[in-house]
Scaffold this active site. Sequence first.
Site, mmCIF file in Angstrom:
data_model
loop_
_atom_site.group_PDB
_atom_site.id
_atom_site.type_symbol
_atom_site.label_atom_id
_atom_site.label_comp_id
_atom_site.label_asym_id
_atom_site.label_seq_id
_atom_site.Cartn_x
_atom_site.Cartn_y
_atom_site.Cartn_z
ATOM 1 N N SER A 119 0.833 -1.086 -0.008
ATOM 2 C CA SER A 119 0.105 -0.105 -0.046
ATOM 3 C C SER A 119 0.909 1.462 0.033
ATOM 4 C CB SER A 119 -1.049 0.160 1.199
ATOM 5 O OG SER A 119 -0.048 -0.468 2.426
ATOM 6 N N HIS A 140 -2.409 -2.649 -6.728
ATOM 7 C CA HIS A 140 -2.674 -2.288 -5.302
ATOM 8 C C HIS A 140 -4.249 -2.402 -5.311
ATOM 9 C CE1 HIS A 140 -3.173 0.913 -2.071
ATOM 10 N NE2 HIS A 140 -3.220 -0.202 -1.503
ATOM 11 N N GLU A 152 -4.964 0.255 -8.443
ATOM 12 C CA GLU A 152 -4.130 1.320 -8.563
ATOM 13 C C GLU A 152 -2.885 0.387 -9.053
ATOM 14 O OE1 GLU A 152 -2.620 3.040 -4.695
ATOM 15 O OE2 GLU A 152 -2.437 4.947 -5.876
ATOM 16 N N ASN A 190 -3.279 6.243 -0.986
ATOM 17 C CA ASN A 190 -2.892 6.479 0.332
ATOM 18 C C ASN A 190 -2.427 7.893 0.767
ATOM 19 O OD1 ASN A 190 -4.047 4.211 1.754
ATOM 20 N ND2 ASN A 190 -2.544 2.853 0.804
HETATM 21 N N1 CAA Z 1 -16.002 -9.124 1.362
HETATM 22 C C1 CAA Z 1 -17.075 -9.227 0.450
HETATM 23 N N2 CAA Z 1 -17.808 -8.483 0.306
HETATM 24 C C2 CAA Z 1 -18.533 -7.624 1.126
HETATM 25 C C3 CAA Z 1 -17.469 -7.184 2.303
HETATM 26 C C4 CAA Z 1 -16.464 -8.141 2.393
HETATM 27 N N3 CAA Z 1 -15.526 -7.934 3.454
HETATM 28 N N4 CAA Z 1 -18.152 -6.347 2.916
HETATM 29 C C5 CAA Z 1 -19.166 -5.960 2.128
HETATM 30 N N5 CAA Z 1 -19.379 -7.001 1.087
HETATM 31 C C6 CAA Z 1 -20.501 -6.744 0.032
HETATM 32 C C7 CAA Z 1 -21.942 -7.009 0.678
HETATM 33 O O1 CAA Z 1 -22.161 -8.738 0.493
HETATM 34 C C8 CAA Z 1 -22.728 -6.347 -0.176
HETATM 35 O O2 CAA Z 1 -22.970 -7.263 -1.420
HETATM 36 P P1 CAA Z 1 -24.478 -7.000 -2.308
HETATM 37 O O3 CAA Z 1 -24.235 -5.475 -2.852
HETATM 38 O O4 CAA Z 1 -23.857 -8.213 -3.289
HETATM 39 O O5 CAA Z 1 -25.326 -7.200 -1.504
HETATM 40 C C9 CAA Z 1 -21.921 -5.142 -0.771
HETATM 41 O O6 CAA Z 1 -20.889 -5.494 -0.286
HETATM 42 C C10 CAA Z 1 -22.346 -4.079 0.370
HETATM 43 O O7 CAA Z 1 -22.357 -4.390 1.820
HETATM 44 P P2 CAA Z 1 -23.360 -3.995 2.842
HETATM 45 O O8 CAA Z 1 -24.670 -3.767 2.234
HETATM 46 O O9 CAA Z 1 -23.251 -5.076 3.774
HETATM 47 O O10 CAA Z 1 -22.872 -2.699 3.361
HETATM 48 P P3 CAA Z 1 -22.270 -1.209 2.674
HETATM 49 O O11 CAA Z 1 -23.252 -0.846 1.759
HETATM 50 O O12 CAA Z 1 -22.382 -0.486 3.974
HETATM 51 O O13 CAA Z 1 -21.044 -1.539 2.102
HETATM 52 C C11 CAA Z 1 -18.527 -1.509 2.121
HETATM 53 C C12 CAA Z 1 -19.743 -2.038 2.692
HETATM 54 C C13 CAA Z 1 -18.676 -2.006 0.595
HETATM 55 C C14 CAA Z 1 -17.252 -1.978 2.588
HETATM 56 C C15 CAA Z 1 -18.791 0.050 2.085
HETATM 57 O O14 CAA Z 1 -19.237 0.614 3.566
HETATM 58 C C16 CAA Z 1 -17.593 0.851 1.491
HETATM 59 O O15 CAA Z 1 -17.254 0.895 0.357
HETATM 60 N N6 CAA Z 1 -16.527 1.434 2.516
HETATM 61 C C17 CAA Z 1 -15.364 1.894 2.088
HETATM 62 C C18 CAA Z 1 -14.370 1.065 1.821
HETATM 63 C C19 CAA Z 1 -13.033 1.608 1.424
HETATM 64 O O16 CAA Z 1 -12.937 2.927 1.452
HETATM 65 N N7 CAA Z 1 -12.163 0.919 1.088
HETATM 66 C C20 CAA Z 1 -10.848 1.379 0.772
HETATM 67 C C21 CAA Z 1 -10.065 1.290 1.934
HETATM 68 S S1 CAA Z 1 -8.140 1.844 1.279
HETATM 69 C C22 CAA Z 1 -7.511 0.423 1.010
HETATM 70 O O17 CAA Z 1 -8.040 -0.970 0.831
HETATM 71 C C23 CAA Z 1 -6.203 0.881 0.511
HETATM 72 C C24 CAA Z 1 -4.943 0.740 1.433
HETATM 73 O O18 CAA Z 1 -3.971 0.381 0.925
HETATM 74 C C25 CAA Z 1 -5.241 0.729 2.825
#
Ligand code: CAA
Length: 283
Positions: A119, A140, A152, A190
């Site tokens: 990351s 990424h 990315e 990031n």
């Molecule tokens: N694994 C697989 N599928 C998942 C999951 C997981 N851990 N968490 C949620 N889902 C799926 C659910 O099953 C659901 O699927 P359907 O649309 O098929 O029903 C969908 O995602 C939406 O989930 P929820 O309805 O339960 O909840 P939500 O609408 O709040 O979405 C979320 C959850 C997708 C995590 C959303 O909150 C979100 O987009 N959060 C932000 C995530 C983000 O910013 N990620 C980037 C982080 S930075 C990074 O990763 C890089 C780094 O280097 C640090």
Amino acid sequence: MEVKTFGVIGAGQMGGGIAQVAAASGLNVIIMDVSDAALEKGIGLINKNLSRNVEKGKLDAGEKDAILGRLKTVTTLEGLAPCEYVVEAATENEALKFKIFEDLDRICKPGVILGTNTSSIPIGRIAARTKRPEKVIGMHFMNPVPVMKLVEIIRGIATDTETFKLTWDLCVKFGKTPAEANDFPGFIANRILMPMINEAVFALYHSVGRKEDIDTVMKLGMNHPMGPLELADLIGLDTCLAIMETLYDGFRDSKYRPCPLLRKYVEAGWLGRKTGKGFYEYK
Ligand code: CAA
């Protein structure tokens, strides 16, 4: 080189997710982790994700079995020798990644691309541990990998165009949208995300607001799907701290200094969802 067998190092939340999308795209996937327990946990999570999609009617039960059937597990890097492409998604620890790339370079066939899901560690620094720096690239993924559309792709200073193109095409095959970044600390994602999360931790540290209020402001005020503190718990507070350290070391600019409260949580072992406690508690 045509990619038929795709290797993934690490069966954690990122590695498992990458393995899932690669197998779902039709590739044979070999997942490597150091213990059978880690591999079982990783495969268990993939199974759970796929079963949920079957229950929702988004995936055929037969297709689920076919995806699982394309996954193979190994506990040594030597087990990745048949792969035409390998991506590393081990813990965000520079010394560990250096060792993995030195070993992979020895084990993998000439011409095999070695990707890293780092990351924030510079791609050039990882590539320099190999004799094939032109074949090393950043790939990424975002967490949770099966849901997030972005990958990315980071070109190291020596990465060749063929490696970049093949990686780009693989991401598209996985159903993702790639974005190209150059090799600077934190890349694009990031460099922008982590200072926001770190600032949210400072806001908590300075008692500007309660954790719930900080998250509500960003969710409802800025339409972010999660608040920054909830998101930090999802990413892992150790990973957030490691990325802030990389930004701080890389730019030597005080605007990237990690919040002492973030460090305190990590020292206490409060790493977020994965340990059941971070800014919030998880059962
Ligand atoms: N694994 C697989 N599928 C998942 C999951 C997981 N851990 N968490 C949620 N889902 C799926 C659910 O099953 C659901 O699927 P359907 O649309 O098929 O029903 C969908 O995602 C939406 O989930 P929820 O309805 O339960 O909840 P939500 O609408 O709040 O979405 C979320 C959850 C997708 C995590 C959303 O909150 C979100 O987009 N959060 C932000 C995530 C983000 O910013 N990620 C980037 C982080 S930075 C990074 O990763 C890089 C780094 O280097 C640090």
